[in-house]
Design a protein around this motif. Structure first.
Motif, mmCIF file in Angstrom:
data_model
loop_
_atom_site.group_PDB
_atom_site.id
_atom_site.type_symbol
_atom_site.label_atom_id
_atom_site.label_comp_id
_atom_site.label_asym_id
_atom_site.label_seq_id
_atom_site.Cartn_x
_atom_site.Cartn_y
_atom_site.Cartn_z
ATOM 1 N N ASP A 87 -4.026 -2.101 2.013
ATOM 2 C CA ASP A 87 -3.410 -1.367 0.905
ATOM 3 C C ASP A 87 -4.013 -1.800 -0.430
ATOM 4 O OD1 ASP A 87 -1.770 -0.032 2.661
ATOM 5 O OD2 ASP A 87 -0.027 -1.299 2.314
ATOM 6 N N ALA A 88 -4.211 -3.101 -0.592
ATOM 7 C CA ALA A 88 -4.781 -3.609 -1.837
ATOM 8 C C ALA A 88 -6.181 -3.060 -2.066
ATOM 9 C CB ALA A 88 -4.798 -5.141 -1.814
ATOM 10 N N MET A 89 -6.947 -2.904 -0.995
ATOM 11 C CA MET A 89 -8.299 -2.341 -1.120
ATOM 12 C C MET A 89 -8.224 -0.871 -1.535
ATOM 13 S SD MET A 89 -11.411 -2.282 1.661
ATOM 14 C CE MET A 89 -11.460 -4.084 1.632
ATOM 15 N N LEU A 90 -7.253 -0.134 -1.003
ATOM 16 C CA LEU A 90 -7.081 1.262 -1.371
ATOM 17 C C LEU A 90 -6.723 1.386 -2.855
ATOM 18 C CD1 LEU A 90 -7.074 4.141 -0.091
ATOM 19 C CD2 LEU A 90 -4.588 3.887 0.137
ATOM 20 N N VAL A 91 -5.871 0.516 -3.337
ATOM 21 C CA VAL A 91 -5.508 0.513 -4.756
ATOM 22 C C VAL A 91 -6.722 0.155 -5.608
ATOM 23 C CG1 VAL A 91 -4.089 -0.621 -6.517
ATOM 24 C CG2 VAL A 91 -3.073 0.051 -4.320
ATOM 25 N N MET A 126 -9.272 12.066 -2.535
ATOM 26 C CA MET A 126 -8.009 12.707 -2.166
ATOM 27 C C MET A 126 -7.964 12.986 -0.659
ATOM 28 S SD MET A 126 -6.168 13.214 -5.021
ATOM 29 C CE MET A 126 -6.695 11.510 -5.259
ATOM 30 N N GLN A 127 -9.106 13.358 -0.096
ATOM 31 C CA GLN A 127 -9.170 13.600 1.344
ATOM 32 C C GLN A 127 -8.878 12.312 2.117
ATOM 33 O OE1 GLN A 127 -9.985 16.705 3.199
ATOM 34 N NE2 GLN A 127 -8.843 15.296 4.543
ATOM 35 N N ARG A 128 -9.374 11.210 1.610
ATOM 36 C CA ARG A 128 -9.106 9.913 2.246
ATOM 37 C C ARG A 128 -7.605 9.617 2.259
ATOM 38 N NH1 ARG A 128 -11.539 4.349 -0.327
ATOM 39 N NH2 ARG A 128 -10.326 2.846 0.901
ATOM 40 N N LEU A 129 -6.930 9.920 1.164
ATOM 41 C CA LEU A 129 -5.483 9.711 1.111
ATOM 42 C C LEU A 129 -4.762 10.660 2.065
ATOM 43 C CD1 LEU A 129 -4.882 9.323 -2.737
ATOM 44 C CD2 LEU A 129 -5.233 7.508 -1.043
ATOM 45 N N ASP A 130 -5.214 11.900 2.105
ATOM 46 C CA ASP A 130 -4.590 12.874 2.992
ATOM 47 C C ASP A 130 -4.734 12.453 4.450
ATOM 48 O OD1 ASP A 130 -3.419 15.745 3.122
ATOM 49 O OD2 ASP A 130 -5.070 15.806 4.577
ATOM 50 N N LEU A 139 1.811 6.004 2.070
ATOM 51 C CA LEU A 139 0.500 5.368 2.142
ATOM 52 C C LEU A 139 0.587 3.976 2.748
ATOM 53 C CD1 LEU A 139 -0.949 6.406 -1.334
ATOM 54 C CD2 LEU A 139 -1.726 7.209 0.908
ATOM 55 N N GLY A 140 1.692 3.282 2.482
ATOM 56 C CA GLY A 140 1.840 1.922 2.988
ATOM 57 C C GLY A 140 2.454 1.838 4.366
ATOM 58 N N GLY A 141 2.852 2.964 4.951
ATOM 59 C CA GLY A 141 3.456 2.937 6.273
ATOM 60 C C GLY A 141 4.635 3.882 6.373
ATOM 61 N N ASP A 142 5.735 3.392 6.965
ATOM 62 C CA ASP A 142 6.894 4.244 7.216
ATOM 63 C C ASP A 142 7.829 4.370 6.019
ATOM 64 O OD1 ASP A 142 6.061 4.723 9.810
ATOM 65 O OD2 ASP A 142 7.132 2.980 10.617
ATOM 66 N N LEU A 144 8.437 3.697 1.492
ATOM 67 C CA LEU A 144 7.827 3.551 0.185
ATOM 68 C C LEU A 144 7.376 2.115 -0.047
ATOM 69 C CD1 LEU A 144 7.337 5.037 -2.561
ATOM 70 C CD2 LEU A 144 9.565 4.143 -3.267
ATOM 71 N N SER A 145 6.167 1.967 -0.557
ATOM 72 C CA SER A 145 5.621 0.631 -0.779
ATOM 73 C C SER A 145 4.980 0.556 -2.154
ATOM 74 C CB SER A 145 4.570 0.307 0.293
ATOM 75 O OG SER A 145 3.375 1.051 0.037
ATOM 76 N N MET A 146 4.541 -0.636 -2.528
ATOM 77 C CA MET A 146 3.871 -0.812 -3.800
ATOM 78 C C MET A 146 2.530 -0.082 -3.837
ATOM 79 S SD MET A 146 5.450 -2.285 -6.201
ATOM 80 C CE MET A 146 7.075 -2.998 -6.376
ATOM 81 N N ALA A 147 1.922 0.144 -2.676
ATOM 82 C CA ALA A 147 0.684 0.929 -2.649
ATOM 83 C C ALA A 147 0.955 2.357 -3.113
ATOM 84 C CB ALA A 147 0.088 0.924 -1.248
ATOM 85 N N ASP A 148 2.048 2.944 -2.646
ATOM 86 C CA ASP A 148 2.417 4.289 -3.086
ATOM 87 C C ASP A 148 2.657 4.317 -4.590
ATOM 88 O OD1 ASP A 148 2.972 5.908 -0.426
ATOM 89 O OD2 ASP A 148 3.906 3.953 -0.144
ATOM 90 N N ILE A 149 3.423 3.340 -5.070
ATOM 91 C CA ILE A 149 3.760 3.279 -6.490
ATOM 92 C C ILE A 149 2.504 3.119 -7.348
ATOM 93 C CG2 ILE A 149 4.931 1.881 -8.237
ATOM 94 C CD1 ILE A 149 6.784 3.605 -6.479
ATOM 95 N N ALA A 150 1.545 2.334 -6.870
ATOM 96 C CA ALA A 150 0.327 2.080 -7.638
ATOM 97 C C ALA A 150 -0.589 3.296 -7.703
ATOM 98 C CB ALA A 150 -0.424 0.894 -7.039
ATOM 99 N N ILE A 151 -0.596 4.111 -6.652
ATOM 100 C CA ILE A 151 -1.547 5.218 -6.558
ATOM 101 C C ILE A 151 -0.961 6.534 -7.056
ATOM 102 C CG2 ILE A 151 -2.862 6.613 -4.891
ATOM 103 C CD1 ILE A 151 -3.264 4.003 -3.279
ATOM 104 N N LEU A 152 0.331 6.708 -6.886
ATOM 105 C CA LEU A 152 0.990 7.956 -7.273
ATOM 106 C C LEU A 152 0.640 8.453 -8.674
ATOM 107 C CD1 LEU A 152 3.215 10.196 -7.170
ATOM 108 C CD2 LEU A 152 4.814 8.427 -7.944
ATOM 109 N N PRO A 153 0.720 7.629 -9.728
ATOM 110 C CA PRO A 153 0.475 8.177 -11.077
ATOM 111 C C PRO A 153 -0.912 8.774 -11.254
ATOM 112 C CG PRO A 153 1.588 6.045 -11.210
ATOM 113 C CD PRO A 153 1.158 6.222 -9.784
#
Length: 214
Positions: A87-91, A126-130, A139-142, A144-153
């Motif tokens: 997740d950290a790498m994705l962010v 965006m395709q990678r996220l999809d 994005l972080g699993g089942d 809501l995670s900090m990865a979702d919060i970091a990428i959403l904006p």
């Protein structure tokens, strides 16, 4: 109780990260909304970077990177689930290559390069996220995670730059994920409007419903 002071601007994606993480973790701060064209001297004194968000802790330590503020909120709440290495790498990729292309697409008048080319590169991310969201709800699993919060904006910023283009993309999982966030109470509270802060104003506690506990 002395609260940390958060300098913020509601439409800045980095500031959104901070506000969303504080809400998600249930951590209160004194919020000072900033007008970017007239940044307050008090903020500039503690952070010469002159960018939001800036968090000033009661011991006068200053955090002026959004991910550091998110880590602080996670630790302050006693939560143990920060981000997995994946997740950290994705962010990091969001903050790096994707943000590079997003800026040159959104602010095409500031750059000599072809905005359409940068839009295409951002779309590949965006395709990678999809692809990731095709097999999990978040994005972080089942959940809501900090990865979702970091990428959403930043996904929101991409979508709002050309909403017709984004909505027409064959990215149903990503579009569902973003749409769910945009109508959520969490996002609605993060995007609450506050009057610009001025020296001498009464403190504004954020989240507002935690003021009785502080």
């Amino acid at each position: 109780m002395t609260l940390p002071i958060l300098y913020s601007f509601r439409r800045c994606p980095y500031a959104m990260r901070a506000r969303l993480s504080l809400l998600m973790r249930g951590v209160a701060v004194e919020l000072r909304e900033v007008v970017l064209r007239a940044k307050p001297a008090a903020m500039l004194e503690v952070s010469p970077k002159a960018t939001v968000p800036v968090l000033v802790l009661p011991d006068q330590r200053v955090l002026d990177e959004s991910l550091d503020i998110m880590r602080w909120a996670t630790a302050e709440s006693g939560a143990a689930d920060w981000m997995s290495p994946d997740d950290a790498m994705l962010v990091a990729d969001t903050d790096g290559a994707f943000k590079h292309h997003l800026d040159r697409f959104k602010y095409a008048d500031r750059y000599p390069a072809d905005a359409v080319d940068h839009r295409a590169e951002a779309t590949r991310f965006m395709q990678r996220l999809d692809d990731r969201l095709d097999t999990r709800p978040m994005l972080g699993g089942d959940r809501l995670s900090m990865a979702d919060i970091a990428i959403l904006p930043f996904v929101r910023q991409f979508a709002e730059t050309d909403r017709g283009y984004f909505d027409a993309l064959p990215l149903p999982a990503l579009q569902r994920w973003l749409a769910t966030f945009l109508v959520s109470p969490l996002f609605g509270r993060a995007m609450t409007r506050f009057a610009p802060w001025q020296d001498g104003d009464s403190p504004v506690v954020f989240p507002a419903d935690m003021s009785e506990n502080c």
